[in-house]
Motif scaffolding. Sequence first.
Motif, short mmCIF file in Angstrom:
data_model
loop_
_atom_site.label_atom_id
_atom_site.label_comp_id
_atom_site.label_asym_id
_atom_site.label_seq_id
_atom_site.Cartn_x
_atom_site.Cartn_y
_atom_site.Cartn_z
N MET A 155 -3.43 -5.59 -13.04
CA MET A 155 -4.43 -4.86 -13.82
C MET A 155 -5.44 -4.15 -12.93
SD MET A 155 -3.57 -5.21 -16.93
CE MET A 155 -5.04 -4.62 -17.76
N GLY A 156 -5.27 -4.32 -11.61
CA GLY A 156 -6.15 -3.61 -10.70
C GLY A 156 -7.50 -4.24 -10.51
N SER A 157 -7.64 -5.55 -10.84
CA SER A 157 -8.94 -6.18 -10.76
C SER A 157 -9.19 -6.82 -9.40
CB SER A 157 -9.08 -7.23 -11.85
OG SER A 157 -8.08 -8.23 -11.71
N GLN A 190 0.83 -1.21 0.00
CA GLN A 190 0.00 0.00 0.00
C GLN A 190 0.86 1.26 0.00
OE1 GLN A 190 -3.23 0.07 2.76
NE2 GLN A 190 -3.41 2.29 2.72
N ASP A 191 1.90 1.27 0.83
CA ASP A 191 2.74 2.47 0.93
C ASP A 191 3.47 2.75 -0.38
OD1 ASP A 191 1.95 2.90 3.53
OD2 ASP A 191 3.67 1.87 4.43
N LEU A 192 3.96 1.73 -1.03
CA LEU A 192 4.67 1.94 -2.29
C LEU A 192 3.73 2.39 -3.39
CD1 LEU A 192 7.19 -1.09 -2.34
CD2 LEU A 192 7.70 1.33 -1.92
N ARG A 193 2.52 1.88 -3.41
CA ARG A 193 1.57 2.29 -4.44
C ARG A 193 1.11 3.73 -4.23
NH1 ARG A 193 -2.35 -2.96 -5.18
NH2 ARG A 193 -3.00 -1.93 -7.11
N LYS A 208 3.29 0.34 -11.93
CA LYS A 208 2.63 -0.92 -11.63
C LYS A 208 3.66 -1.89 -11.07
CE LYS A 208 -0.92 -0.53 -15.22
NZ LYS A 208 -1.54 -1.17 -16.41
N GLY A 209 3.17 -2.92 -10.40
CA GLY A 209 4.09 -3.94 -9.93
C GLY A 209 4.30 -3.96 -8.44
N PHE A 210 3.62 -3.09 -7.70
CA PHE A 210 3.81 -3.06 -6.25
C PHE A 210 2.61 -3.64 -5.51
CE2 PHE A 210 6.81 0.66 -7.06
CZ PHE A 210 7.93 -0.17 -7.00
#
Length: 352
Positions: free
Chosen positions: A342-344, A71-74, A81-83
């Motif tokens: 992809m955020g799904s 969460q913190d990295l995003r 993407k990728g975190f």
Amino acid sequence: MSEKPVGLIDPPAGYADWLADLKGRIHGAQQRATLAVNRELVLLYWQIGRDILQRQAAQGWGAKVIERLAQDLRVAFPEMKGFSRANLMYMRAFAQAWPDAEIVQQAVGQLPWGHNLVLLTQLKDPELRLAYAQNAIAHGWSRNVLNIHIETRRLERSGQAITNFEARLPQPQSDLARESLKDPYRFDFLGLSDEAHEREIEGALVKHVTEFLLELGAGFAFVGRQVLLDVGGDDFFIDLLFYHLKLRCYVVIELKAGKFKPEHLGQLGFYLTAVDAQVKHPDDGPTIGLLLCKSRNKVVAEYALRDTAQPLGVAEYKLLESLPAELKTNLPSIAQIERELMGSSELPEPEA
């Protein structure tokens, strides 16, 4: 007829060649830049995974810290993407699987992250995983092709055919020839029953020649089916004829729908003699023969090949292959990680 843009002069002599050279250099620079970015990204993921491992080991952090870190990295890098939690778990497993930074920098760092996920989730043996990575780099395998080769155990089957190449071919050709043959060959893509006859198998292989060439491996080029040889006025027909681009020689393949018998090698050897006499170029290497049979007794095949003067190999084929389940890690599947990227899927709540 298109008009020349206003203000442009006719190019001088040599301009077209120079432009082509510049385009090639630019494309090359773009490719190198892409590879450099990929190496940096893979190395970054490895470093993150190593840090997670070290801190969990030294400070006793639990798995929940990965959720918080995701969460913190995003939040800090919303454009990247990728975190996701799943990908951070992959980074941890990646660093655990490759503790040597040099291997990451020189080998697997040349592969995209998606390829590394395939290697990570499909293979547990480090040496085998590295071998597939090196082959993927050398042959430019896509991620899907890499996955197919792992599932069909391509490298484990390579070099396993029974041959007399060591005694009949000079080095290093004998090693390359031996590694070019497999055992068993998988023909399950043909959709045939296990009782199929030789001509039926042969016809299906030609119909599905693209898959057949993929199964044979790099270097094989298809020449023909039922290739006619006129020997002293009598007609003979080779089941399948190939040319191997690396070995620089013809490869005769004969199919037998039953169990291997020593007398099969006599017929195959005759075909090799005829190809050497009538087909091969003086610069080509000695023709190689491969007998594919439904089953074979290893000791009988070894005895039969021992006193044969020509380079021959014997291998089995499988029309219906039931492979053992691959060893998997306990990490999320590739489908799951892709859904998260992809955020799904929802990110778990951070540890309080």
